[in-house]
Each structure stands twice: as C-alpha cells, then as structure tokens.
Scaffold this motif. Sequence first.
Motif, PDB file in Angstrom:
ATOM      1  N   PRO A   1       0.832  -1.215   0.000  1.00 44.69           N
ATOM      2  CA  PRO A   1       0.000   0.000   0.000  1.00 44.69           C
ATOM      3  C   PRO A   1       0.859   1.255   0.000  1.00 44.69           C
ATOM      4  N   PHE A   2       0.345   2.289  -0.617  1.00 47.82           N
ATOM      5  CA  PHE A   2       1.127   3.513  -0.840  1.00 47.82           C
ATOM      6  C   PHE A   2       0.243   4.715  -0.544  1.00 47.82           C
ATOM      7  N   VAL A   3       0.811   5.709   0.151  1.00 45.88           N
ATOM      8  CA  VAL A   3       0.104   6.958   0.460  1.00 45.88           C
ATOM      9  C   VAL A   3       1.054   8.110   0.180  1.00 45.88           C
ATOM     10  N   ALA A   4       0.545   9.150  -0.484  1.00 45.99           N
ATOM     11  CA  ALA A   4       1.381  10.322  -0.784  1.00 45.99           C
ATOM     12  C   ALA A   4       0.497  11.555  -0.870  1.00 45.99           C
ATOM     13  N   VAL A   5       1.130  12.729  -0.654  1.00 41.33           N
ATOM     14  CA  VAL A   5       0.418  13.999  -0.835  1.00 41.33           C
ATOM     15  C   VAL A   5       0.304  14.245  -2.339  1.00 41.33           C
ATOM     16  N   GLN A   6      -0.907  14.332  -2.809  1.00 39.91           N
ATOM     17  CA  GLN A   6      -1.122  14.467  -4.249  1.00 39.91           C
ATOM     18  C   GLN A   6      -1.274  15.912  -4.695  1.00 39.91           C
ATOM     19  N   LYS A   7      -1.972  16.723  -3.878  1.00 41.31           N
ATOM     20  CA  LYS A   7      -2.269  18.082  -4.329  1.00 41.31           C
ATOM     21  C   LYS A   7      -2.577  18.962  -3.135  1.00 41.31           C
ATOM     22  N   LEU A   8      -2.177  20.225  -3.242  1.00 44.57           N
ATOM     23  CA  LEU A   8      -2.563  21.236  -2.251  1.00 44.57           C
ATOM     24  C   LEU A   8      -3.709  22.033  -2.839  1.00 44.57           C
ATOM     25  N   SER A   9      -4.902  21.712  -2.407  1.00 46.54           N
ATOM     26  CA  SER A   9      -6.096  22.338  -2.966  1.00 46.54           C
ATOM     27  C   SER A   9      -6.410  23.633  -2.222  1.00 46.54           C
ATOM     28  N   ASP A  10      -7.495  24.309  -2.606  1.00 46.55           N
ATOM     29  CA  ASP A  10      -7.846  25.600  -1.997  1.00 46.55           C
ATOM     30  C   ASP A  10      -8.156  25.465  -0.515  1.00 46.55           C
ATOM     31  N   SER A  11      -8.900  24.418  -0.162  1.00 46.88           N
ATOM     32  CA  SER A  11      -9.350  24.277   1.222  1.00 46.88           C
ATOM     33  C   SER A  11      -8.877  23.000   1.887  1.00 46.88           C
ATOM     34  N   SER A  12      -8.004  22.243   1.233  1.00 49.13           N
ATOM     35  CA  SER A  12      -7.622  20.945   1.782  1.00 49.13           C
ATOM     36  C   SER A  12      -6.270  20.504   1.253  1.00 49.13           C
ATOM     37  N   VAL A  13      -5.692  19.568   2.003  1.00 45.38           N
ATOM     38  CA  VAL A  13      -4.503  18.852   1.544  1.00 45.38           C
ATOM     39  C   VAL A  13      -4.991  17.494   1.042  1.00 45.38           C
ATOM     40  N   ASN A  14      -4.771  17.226  -0.233  1.00 43.64           N
ATOM     41  CA  ASN A  14      -5.290  16.001  -0.850  1.00 43.64           C
ATOM     42  C   ASN A  14      -4.200  14.931  -0.897  1.00 43.64           C
ATOM     43  N   LEU A  15      -4.507  13.786  -0.311  1.00 40.63           N
ATOM     44  CA  LEU A  15      -3.621  12.635  -0.355  1.00 40.63           C
ATOM     45  C   LEU A  15      -4.221  11.563  -1.270  1.00 40.63           C
ATOM     46  N   ILE A  16      -3.377  10.705  -1.811  1.00 38.60           N
ATOM     47  CA  ILE A  16      -3.833   9.603  -2.646  1.00 38.60           C
ATOM     48  C   ILE A  16      -3.414   8.299  -1.991  1.00 38.60           C
ATOM     49  N   VAL A  17      -4.361   7.361  -1.906  1.00 43.49           N
ATOM     50  CA  VAL A  17      -4.123   6.050  -1.314  1.00 43.49           C
ATOM     51  C   VAL A  17      -4.217   5.013  -2.437  1.00 43.49           C
ATOM     52  N   ARG A  18      -3.208   4.167  -2.539  1.00 40.49           N
ATOM     53  CA  ARG A  18      -3.198   3.116  -3.553  1.00 40.49           C
ATOM     54  C   ARG A  18      -2.943   1.772  -2.888  1.00 40.49           C
ATOM     55  N   ALA A  19      -3.766   0.806  -3.259  1.00 45.76           N
ATOM     56  CA  ALA A  19      -3.632  -0.537  -2.688  1.00 45.76           C
ATOM     57  C   ALA A  19      -4.131  -1.554  -3.712  1.00 45.76           C
ATOM     58  N   TRP A  20      -3.533  -2.733  -3.703  1.00 47.88           N
ATOM     59  CA  TRP A  20      -3.877  -3.784  -4.653  1.00 47.88           C
ATOM     60  C   TRP A  20      -4.774  -4.828  -3.991  1.00 47.88           C
ATOM     61  N   VAL A  21      -5.769  -5.280  -4.767  1.00 54.40           N
ATOM     62  CA  VAL A  21      -6.692  -6.316  -4.290  1.00 54.40           C
ATOM     63  C   VAL A  21      -6.992  -7.264  -5.453  1.00 54.40           C
ATOM     64  N   LYS A  22      -7.570  -8.419  -5.142  1.00 50.09           N
ATOM     65  CA  LYS A  22      -8.079  -9.297  -6.186  1.00 50.09           C
ATOM     66  C   LYS A  22      -9.293  -8.639  -6.839  1.00 50.09           C
ATOM     67  N   LYS A  23      -9.492  -8.900  -8.131  1.00 48.21           N
ATOM     68  CA  LYS A  23     -10.559  -8.214  -8.856  1.00 48.21           C
ATOM     69  C   LYS A  23     -11.940  -8.499  -8.257  1.00 48.21           C
ATOM     70  N   GLU A  24     -12.126  -9.702  -7.719  1.00 46.62           N
ATOM     71  CA  GLU A  24     -13.433 -10.024  -7.141  1.00 46.62           C
ATOM     72  C   GLU A  24     -13.638  -9.359  -5.787  1.00 46.62           C
ATOM     73  N   ASP A  25     -12.542  -8.843  -5.158  1.00 45.03           N
ATOM     74  CA  ASP A  25     -12.649  -8.190  -3.849  1.00 45.03           C
ATOM     75  C   ASP A  25     -12.648  -6.663  -3.957  1.00 45.03           C
ATOM     76  N   TYR A  26     -12.664  -6.125  -5.189  1.00 45.12           N
ATOM     77  CA  TYR A  26     -12.457  -4.690  -5.379  1.00 45.12           C
ATOM     78  C   TYR A  26     -13.500  -3.861  -4.625  1.00 45.12           C
ATOM     79  N   TRP A  27     -14.776  -4.108  -4.897  1.00 42.37           N
ATOM     80  CA  TRP A  27     -15.811  -3.248  -4.310  1.00 42.37           C
ATOM     81  C   TRP A  27     -15.891  -3.426  -2.803  1.00 42.37           C
ATOM     82  N   THR A  28     -15.760  -4.649  -2.329  1.00 39.47           N
ATOM     83  CA  THR A  28     -15.796  -4.885  -0.875  1.00 39.47           C
ATOM     84  C   THR A  28     -14.653  -4.153  -0.183  1.00 39.47           C
ATOM     85  N   ALA A  29     -13.453  -4.249  -0.742  1.00 38.37           N
ATOM     86  CA  ALA A  29     -12.301  -3.573  -0.140  1.00 38.37           C
ATOM     87  C   ALA A  29     -12.445  -2.057  -0.212  1.00 38.37           C
ATOM     88  N   LEU A  30     -12.954  -1.531  -1.334  1.00 30.37           N
ATOM     89  CA  LEU A  30     -13.113  -0.084  -1.478  1.00 30.37           C
ATOM     90  C   LEU A  30     -14.095   0.470  -0.455  1.00 30.37           C
TER      91      LEU A  30
END
Length: 312
Positions: free
Chosen positions: A251-280
């Motif tokens: 899993p990976f987390v990083a600061v993606q963007k400094l927006s007007d009212s927030s600090v935006n981070l991006i979270v990336r993680a790998w799952v099996k295709k059948e577990d995608y929606w449950t994990a999300l």
Amino acid sequence: MINTFLQTPPIPAEKLMEHADSAKLALNQFKETLVADPATALQQLGQDALQFGLKVIAALLIYIVGAWVIRRIKKSVQRLLARKQTDGAMSSFILSFTSITLNIILVILIVSALGVDTTSLAALLAAGGVAIGMALSGTLQNFAGGLMLMVFKPFKAGDYIEAQGYAGTVTEVTIVGTHLTTIDNRRVVLPNGALSNGNIINYSSFPLRRIDLPVSVEYGTDAAACKEKILAIVREGEGILDAGTPGAADPFVAVQKLSDSSVNLIVRAWVKKEDYWTALFDLNERLYTELPQAGFQFPFPQLDVHVRQSGQ
C-alpha cells in the motif's frame, strides 16, 4: 432515342392486365371452362386442389422434419463447443448464426415444396439486394462488428466491462448485439457495430486491480503522521494485498495536491478483482471512522473575508 420512344405504340391496357394479374386470368379461364364444360372444370379443380393439398402436406412434413433436424444440429454444435471449452460469448454467437442460417434454408425448402419457382425468387432477391442492403445497413454493420469481436476477443462471457456509457457483466454475444447485466440487475443490449468501433474497458482482464482512493485533510495536519495512520488503516483493510503477492505492491500513500481548502492525499492498494468493491467500501468506512478518532480532521470549504474600514 427519345423520338423513337415517343413513337412506340402504347401497350393495350387489356394486355397489361393480362400479364400483371395472373390470378384474375386463371379465374376467367376457369369461368369459361365451367360454362362450356362444367364436369371437366370441376374435375380439373379437384385435381388442382389435390395437387395443392399434397404440396401443403409435403411443406408441413418438411417443416416438421427440418425443425427437428435444426434442433439436433444446434444440440450437436452446443455439445461440440462445450467439449472444446469454447468461450461463452463465442458459443452464443456461433449458435445464433447457425440457427438463423438453418432456418433460412428451411424456409427456402418449404417455399420450393409449395411450387414457388425458387429461381424467380432468387432473381427477385438479387434485384432487391441493394435496397435490402441499404435498409439493413445497421444490422449488417452489427453483424460485421460481432465478427470483429469474435476475432479480436476484447472480452468474454463473465467479464465486467464498461462501454457505450454502460457497465455490466457480459452474458452473451448474438450476431447483432452484446448482452450485459448491470450490478442493479438490468439487461442492457449494446449493438455490436457501435461496440466494436468504440472504447471498451475490461475490468476482468487481469486477476488484480488497484484501488486509487483520494483522501482530503485540513491544512495544518501533520502529513507524516497522517500518512502513517492511513497506511496502518489500509494494511488492516479487507482483502488488501502486499508485495508478497505476484503482480501486487505494498500500500502507498502520498500527498497528491494542495487544494484551496484541503490537503489532498492519494491512497493506492492492490486487491483481487473479485474483492475490489468490498475492499473499497471497507476502506472508505474505516478512514471516515478512524481518522477523526486519531485527530485528523476532514476539511470544509473555507473563504477568508477581510473587512477594511476606510477613513472618514
């Protein structure tokens, strides 16, 4: 040439009617024969009726036997495709094409048994081929698109795809359309022509999928501590994979963007295709619940207003 055409004597109306309305001509001949020799006329009528009845019986027998043969051929083709473990989408396409072709042949045999001149019928179809082709241009395009889908195989039965503004699981591919079942259990039929010429997103091509989840926190948040907390939440998430799984990464987390009212981070993680929606959905709920408990607050739109009072 125009003068020659204008000087050509007109064809008598009686002659046109005689050639155009054969049924009426035959009726007139029967009436004349009936008046002149009733016994011969009735005998001829009986013979004609008997011949026509025999033709009808023959046509019915051809239909019954032909329908039985078509069913047997379709079952044989279906067993052959199952034995060869042919893809479900291609199987449905081949079965649909086979059924339509055999039924067309059966109709031609029935028409021939009824005494209709198939040579004249073929000439008529050839003469009207251009008009039929123009009228069925969309259908022919869909048929050609179906062939392209079968050749290049951008998806197979059971794949979850997105195309033409719709997303769903492929259930079957016929000669003119592809059938999808959406996640809310709706049946969507996409024309093969438009489908083969458009963009297709296949979410089932690979065994793994990556979750890309944006998370926003307020300004002033300790970025390093927030990233560490998010990583801990993600690693405990349902179905989350790590680098030990072939094709996945930690899993990976990083600061993606400094927006007007927030600090935006991006979270990336790998799952099996059948577990995608449950994990999300699980990650969304855990982040929403646990980040505020750890002191990391979500932002709200903010507007700073500065009031200046001018001197009197």
